[in-house]
Design an enzyme around this catalytic site. Structure first.
Site, PDB file in Angstrom:
ATOM      1  CB  SER A  68     -73.366  -8.032-113.293  1.00 41.02           C
ATOM      2  OG  SER A  68     -73.183  -9.411-113.233  1.00 41.02           O
TER       3      SER A  68
HETATM    4  N1  SAM Z   1     -70.959 -10.725-115.564  1.00 39.23           N
HETATM    5  C1  SAM Z   1     -71.971 -11.285-116.410  1.00 39.23           C
HETATM    6  C2  SAM Z   1     -72.474 -10.256-117.382  1.00 39.23           C
HETATM    7  O1  SAM Z   1     -71.909  -9.161-117.417  1.00 39.23           O
HETATM    8  O2  SAM Z   1     -73.395 -10.563-118.119  1.00 39.23           O
HETATM    9  C3  SAM Z   1     -73.133 -11.750-115.605  1.00 39.23           C
HETATM   10  C4  SAM Z   1     -72.970 -13.098-115.108  1.00 39.23           C
HETATM   11  S1  SAM Z   1     -74.452 -13.731-114.390  1.00 39.23           S
HETATM   12  C5  SAM Z   1     -74.673 -12.720-112.989  1.00 39.23           C
HETATM   13  C6  SAM Z   1     -73.795 -15.250-113.742  1.00 39.23           C
HETATM   14  C7  SAM Z   1     -73.600 -16.323-114.780  1.00 39.23           C
HETATM   15  O3  SAM Z   1     -72.943 -17.439-114.166  1.00 39.23           O
HETATM   16  C8  SAM Z   1     -74.892 -16.864-115.361  1.00 39.23           C
HETATM   17  O4  SAM Z   1     -74.873 -16.740-116.753  1.00 39.23           O
HETATM   18  C9  SAM Z   1     -74.895 -18.337-114.935  1.00 39.23           C
HETATM   19  O5  SAM Z   1     -75.502 -19.189-115.875  1.00 39.23           O
HETATM   20  C10 SAM Z   1     -73.423 -18.601-114.787  1.00 39.23           C
HETATM   21  N2  SAM Z   1     -73.083 -19.756-113.936  1.00 39.23           N
HETATM   22  C11 SAM Z   1     -73.637 -20.125-112.752  1.00 39.23           C
HETATM   23  N3  SAM Z   1     -73.022 -21.228-112.273  1.00 39.23           N
HETATM   24  C12 SAM Z   1     -72.044 -21.539-113.182  1.00 39.23           C
HETATM   25  C13 SAM Z   1     -71.066 -22.579-113.251  1.00 39.23           C
HETATM   26  N4  SAM Z   1     -70.958 -23.516-112.314  1.00 39.23           N
HETATM   27  N5  SAM Z   1     -70.226 -22.604-114.318  1.00 39.23           N
HETATM   28  C14 SAM Z   1     -70.324 -21.660-115.302  1.00 39.23           C
HETATM   29  N6  SAM Z   1     -71.238 -20.660-115.285  1.00 39.23           N
HETATM   30  C15 SAM Z   1     -72.083 -20.606-114.239  1.00 39.23           C
END
Ligand code: SAM
Length: 218
Positions: A68
């Site tokens: 992010s």
């Molecule tokens: N804050 C994180 C960072 O600093 O790297 C970024 C997170 S990224 C924007 C969102 C993450 O949520 C992705 O890795 C995605 O695979 C995960 N994700 C999406 N749906 C999910 C779910 N139902 N359960 C767990 N993880 C999930």
């Protein structure tokens, strides 16, 4: 495989500038800024892209996901009002950068990621940096009821609505931070659990996250 972490003056200087920029953009919680000033964001990038690590932008981390934007990470973290010892559920570990900030702030972190490649990466990298949250692989859209209740719940992917199942996993006085909207844009929502049955919801600024994918989401 052993991970080699090098934090040179160049990266340290770039990090200081990024923290100054976040302050200019309105982030005022000094504890959050200090934690972000300490954690080398370039450790979450391939060395080829270290020159991108201290720009205030989201960046691809593989498997269609992103680390992010620093402003977004700071914004969500500030809203959580983390206290030392807080039990925090993070849904969407991603690169693990946000996870490290929560641990750095003194939280006991439970973090869940649905993508195995990202999970397998973070379970090696974060402990190598000295950060040891509890890692889980799977669909976190329904939270992790076995470890509930939590003081704080952070969702780092965009959801179509506030899942009721997550609200039930908050302690009374607990806070949920979640981006809610369609796949193009989401409003940041905070929900405070006031009592067994009462919640206070606040709608804040607009962001764009990758979608929360799972049983209780899209
Ligand atoms: N804050 C994180 C960072 O600093 O790297 C970024 C997170 S990224 C924007 C969102 C993450 O949520 C992705 O890795 C995605 O695979 C995960 N994700 C999406 N749906 C999910 C779910 N139902 N359960 C767990 N993880 C999930």
């Amino acid at each position: 495989m052993a991970y080699k972490f090098i934090d040179n003056y160049r990266e340290q200087g770039a990090r200081k500038k990024l923290i100054a920029l976040l302050r200019d953009k309105g982030i005022s919680d000094e504890k959050v800024l200090k934690a972000m000033g300490k954690i080398p964001r370039h450790f979450f990038f391939d060395e080829t892209f270290w020159n991108q690590a201290y720009k205030d932008i989201a960046f691809p981390i593989g498997d269609g996901q992103t680390i992010s934007q620093p402003y977004t990470v700071a914004y969500q973290t500030e809203l959580l009002h983390i206290q030392k010892g807080d039990k925090v559920l993070e849904i969407g570990t991603g690169s693990g950068y946000q996870t490290c900030i929560l641990v750095e702030l003194g939280a006991k972190v439970f973090t869940i990621e649905r993508q195995a490649n990202l999970f397998n990466h973070t379970i090696k990298v974060l402990p190598g940096m000295g950060y040891k949250p509890h890692f889980f692989l799977g669909d976190g859209s329904g939270g992790i009821p076995e470890h509930a209740p939590y003081d704080k719940i952070l969702v780092t992917a965009g959801a179509p609505m506030v899942p009721q199942i997550l609200l039930k996993q908050l302690k009374i006085g607990g806070i949920l931070v979640i981006p809610v909207g369609d796949e193009k844009s989401q409003k940041m929502i905070t929900v405070l659990r006031v009592s067994e049955s009462d919640y206070e919801k606040i709608e804040l600024d607009t962001f764009r996250f990758v979608p929360l994918v799972g049983d209780k989401a899209w």
